[in-house]
Design a protein around this motif. Structure first.
Motif, PDB file in Angstrom:
ATOM      1  N   LEU B  79       0.839  -1.198   0.000  1.00  0.00           N
ATOM      2  CA  LEU B  79       0.000   0.000   0.000  1.00  0.00           C
ATOM      3  C   LEU B  79       0.880   1.257   0.000  1.00  0.00           C
ATOM      4  O   LEU B  79       0.645   2.204  -0.763  1.00  0.00           O
ATOM      5  CB  LEU B  79      -0.918  -0.003   1.229  1.00  0.00           C
ATOM      6  N   THR B  80       1.883   1.264   0.855  1.00  0.00           N
ATOM      7  CA  THR B  80       2.763   2.440   0.939  1.00  0.00           C
ATOM      8  C   THR B  80       3.511   2.662  -0.378  1.00  0.00           C
ATOM      9  O   THR B  80       3.672   3.806  -0.818  1.00  0.00           O
ATOM     10  CB  THR B  80       3.766   2.279   2.098  1.00  0.00           C
ATOM     11  N   GLU B  81       3.940   1.575  -1.012  1.00  0.00           N
ATOM     12  CA  GLU B  81       4.621   1.720  -2.307  1.00  0.00           C
ATOM     13  C   GLU B  81       3.679   2.290  -3.365  1.00  0.00           C
ATOM     14  O   GLU B  81       4.084   3.114  -4.194  1.00  0.00           O
ATOM     15  CB  GLU B  81       5.203   0.361  -2.756  1.00  0.00           C
ATOM     16  N   LEU B  83       1.140   4.320  -2.748  1.00  0.00           N
ATOM     17  CA  LEU B  83       0.942   5.745  -2.440  1.00  0.00           C
ATOM     18  C   LEU B  83       2.190   6.544  -2.820  1.00  0.00           C
ATOM     19  O   LEU B  83       2.096   7.660  -3.335  1.00  0.00           O
ATOM     20  CB  LEU B  83       0.616   5.931  -0.955  1.00  0.00           C
TER      21      LEU B  83
END
Lengths: 197, 197
Positions: B79-81, B83
């Motif tokens: 998810l962070t990648e 975003l």
């Protein structure tokens, strides 16, 4: 039916929702709402700033409940404890009457883009109110903004699930579950796992 | 100055912002904007649906950049990648020209509550666009909604900080820092520490 509702504000709200459903939001006047509720326009304006506020007045009350609960949380409460206290306080307002009115309100708002924008504005104001209450506790600005967004998301999710549940189910367990669900998802940002594509 | 701007859309935008500043947003007509830019009304309407869109057209472009980057992220990206990829893609649009126009746009919007509501609507649409792109990757709905809110908050924070920085600073480091700052705050929801009251 509206005539026997327990108080002026609720009678006006019921009259307005009846008329919005019968004739449309745009076509309904404040005079008609007051008349249907068996009151005069002056009484209407003691309870609502304008016709639009009949649909969104609840958000101001909600902002107050959230903020007061966060302010009243014990010293040293964690961010999650503050949000849990806020959602628990909102539970007081989540009556069967509110639920029935909310379902009717949603139909009116869904049919009118101006009202949708108004709803977003109210949502933003409630978020700001949570942010401000967290800031008063000494929470740094970014944590407060994130906490407010997460609190509002938990509330929205809980509210949607509650609206779909059986009539007699109380709100608080939905709030608790939504916040816990969101905490589990927040772990994705901190300790990321792979999302399948 | 507008006359030598490199393209029609930008010339129209500059003309509109000049006129909004000189005469006010409400008082400015599409005909005046087109005239100031040395074009006709038909050309204006090829680029903007209405006067309001001169102020918010960038949000549609932003929604597209975010969503395309999330769709293009490698299979198995966290998810962070996702975003991070979205914010990096937005960096392409964050030119000195956009920055200068954004500062002028903010002044106009700050003075008009209808425009503020419109801004919130656009913000909500960009958030929905990120949510949809994450859902397409198989992300569950709540994670996608949370991820979209967090991505938008990171973007807002990065954008505010970038607007306050020196003229020649590029956007991407602000986006990276804001997202990392937010990840650190998200830990409060997962592994709570005590907030002082």
């Amino acid at each position: 039916m509206s005539r026997w509702a327990p108080n002026a504000r609720e009678r006006l709200e019921n009259a307005a929702l009846d008329l919005f459903a019968e004739n449309g939001y745009e076509e309904t006047t404040v005079a008609q709402i007051a008349d249907r509720a068996g009151m005069n326009r002056a009484t209407f304006f003691r309870h609502f700033a304008d016709k639009r506020e009949v649909l969104f007045g609840g958000e101001d009350a909600l902002a107050g409940l959230f903020a007061d609960a966060i302010r009243a949380a014990p010293p040293g409460a964690t961010l999650t404890e503050c949000l849990r206290a806020a959602l628990a306080a909102a539970g007081v307002a989540m009556t069967p009457q509110l639920r029935a009115a909310a379902a009717r309100r949603r139909l009116v708002v869904a049919a009118n883009s101006e009202l949708q924008e108004r709803g977003l504005l109210k949502h933003a104001r409630v978020t700001q109110s949570i942010t401000a209450a967290l800031r008063e506790r000494g929470t740094d600005e970014l944590t407060a903004r994130m906490g407010a967004e997460m609190g509002m998301l938990a509330f929205s999710v809980a509210f949607d699930r509650w609206m779909k549940a059986n009539d007699d189910e109380p709100f608080p367990p939905f709030a608790d579950t939504a916040l816990s669900d969101l905490q589990a998802r927040a772990a994705e940002l901190v300790l990321p796992s792979r999302i399948s594509a």
